[in-house]
Design an enzyme around this catalytic site. Sequence first.
Site, PDB file in Angstrom:
ATOM      1  CB  CYS A  81     -15.829  52.221 117.153  1.00  0.00           C
ATOM      2  SG  CYS A  81     -15.404  53.948 116.963  1.00  0.00           S
ATOM      3  CG  ASP A  82     -16.697  49.287 114.521  1.00  0.00           C
ATOM      4  OD1 ASP A  82     -17.483  49.322 115.481  1.00  0.00           O
ATOM      5  OD2 ASP A  82     -16.845  49.982 113.499  1.00  0.00           O
TER       6      ASP A  82
ATOM      7  CB  CYS B 126     -14.004  53.971 114.283  1.00  0.00           C
ATOM      8  SG  CYS B 126     -13.573  54.276 116.004  1.00  0.00           S
TER       9      CYS B 126
END
Length: 315
Positions: free
Chosen positions: A141-142, A138
């Site tokens: 997200c990261d 992701c």
Amino acid sequence: MPSESESNNVIILGSGCAGLTAAIYTARANLNPLVIEGVLPGGQLTTTSEVENFPGFPEGIDGFMLMDNLRKQATRFGARFVSDVITSVELTPGNNTLRSENASYPAKALIVATGASPRMLGVPGEKEMYGGKGVTTCATCDGAFYRDRDVAVIGGGDSACEEALFLTRFCSKVYLVHRRDELRASKIMADRVLSNPKIEMVWNSTVQSINPDDQGFVSSLTTLDKTTGKSRQITLQGVFIAIGHIPNSSAFKGQLPLDDEGYFIPESHSQVRTAKAGVFVAGDCADHHYRQAITAAGMGCQAAIETERWLSTQG
Ligand code: NAP
């Protein structure tokens, strides 16, 4: 353990963001929901080290802690939890039954929030460094953790292109490793990727291994060019796998409409209603487009409100 003898107003299948939000709402509505947690209680977010984009946490929050908080919030209002793996379902309006190997669970209403699992490569190093050590699924997200680093995205679809383009905001360089010589992604996405100076295409290549440094963090990627038969070692710090998702819907095959990839198809006028009255879907098992914690939570809320309304019509 709840069994045949117990009647449930509502069962929520799945305990990710969608399921737990549905649990909070249905519990606060005094529906005494039963949440059936599967093999990964808390869902995909529990495998993410830090969540920086869930509204309300200016410093970010650990993924596991976020899910634990949602679970506590649901418990506070009376949600019940059981850990079990549902293998078959029988959907009859107002009288649904979910079965595992050792138990069966009857429910008037059902919220299916089973999520989707990222498809993985299955190469050496992938599992060992997944979730916090440089392998992730992701970019949203990261991605921000890889500022000024070199990374690779694996895949050739819209997701891979979207991830690669997103990562160019942070990273020094993004390798896009694709197994063919043509992107599957839509032309507009492909054009954007191919014209971005920060993205280097690694065509016709499969990943052979993801390699760790001394501390067990990603340090390089070994690819194999299928046309030349040559291996290449690329030095980098992050590997983003974007080769599709597998929705967790197999137990519902033949009972609810699924698309070719296995995602639930909601009724056209609603994101969360299904073809079966009293059965609702929420989160990644019904959404291949956004796949965010906050959108899953939003769908969980919608499904809970729909459930409450539907139950109130059932006498
Ligand atoms: P996808 O379209 O199925 O693409 C998966 C990609 O991964 C393909 O390029 C495929 O290669 C590759 N792949 C699959 N298994 C692999 C393996 N074992 N090893 C190496 N490569 C592998 O999945 P997606 O990109 O997640 O998209 C899913 C759906 O969501 C699509 O309909 C997409 O259009 C949509 N979506 C839309 C947007 C948008 O519109 N902004 C964004 C994201 C997703 P091959 O090409 O060789 O098969």
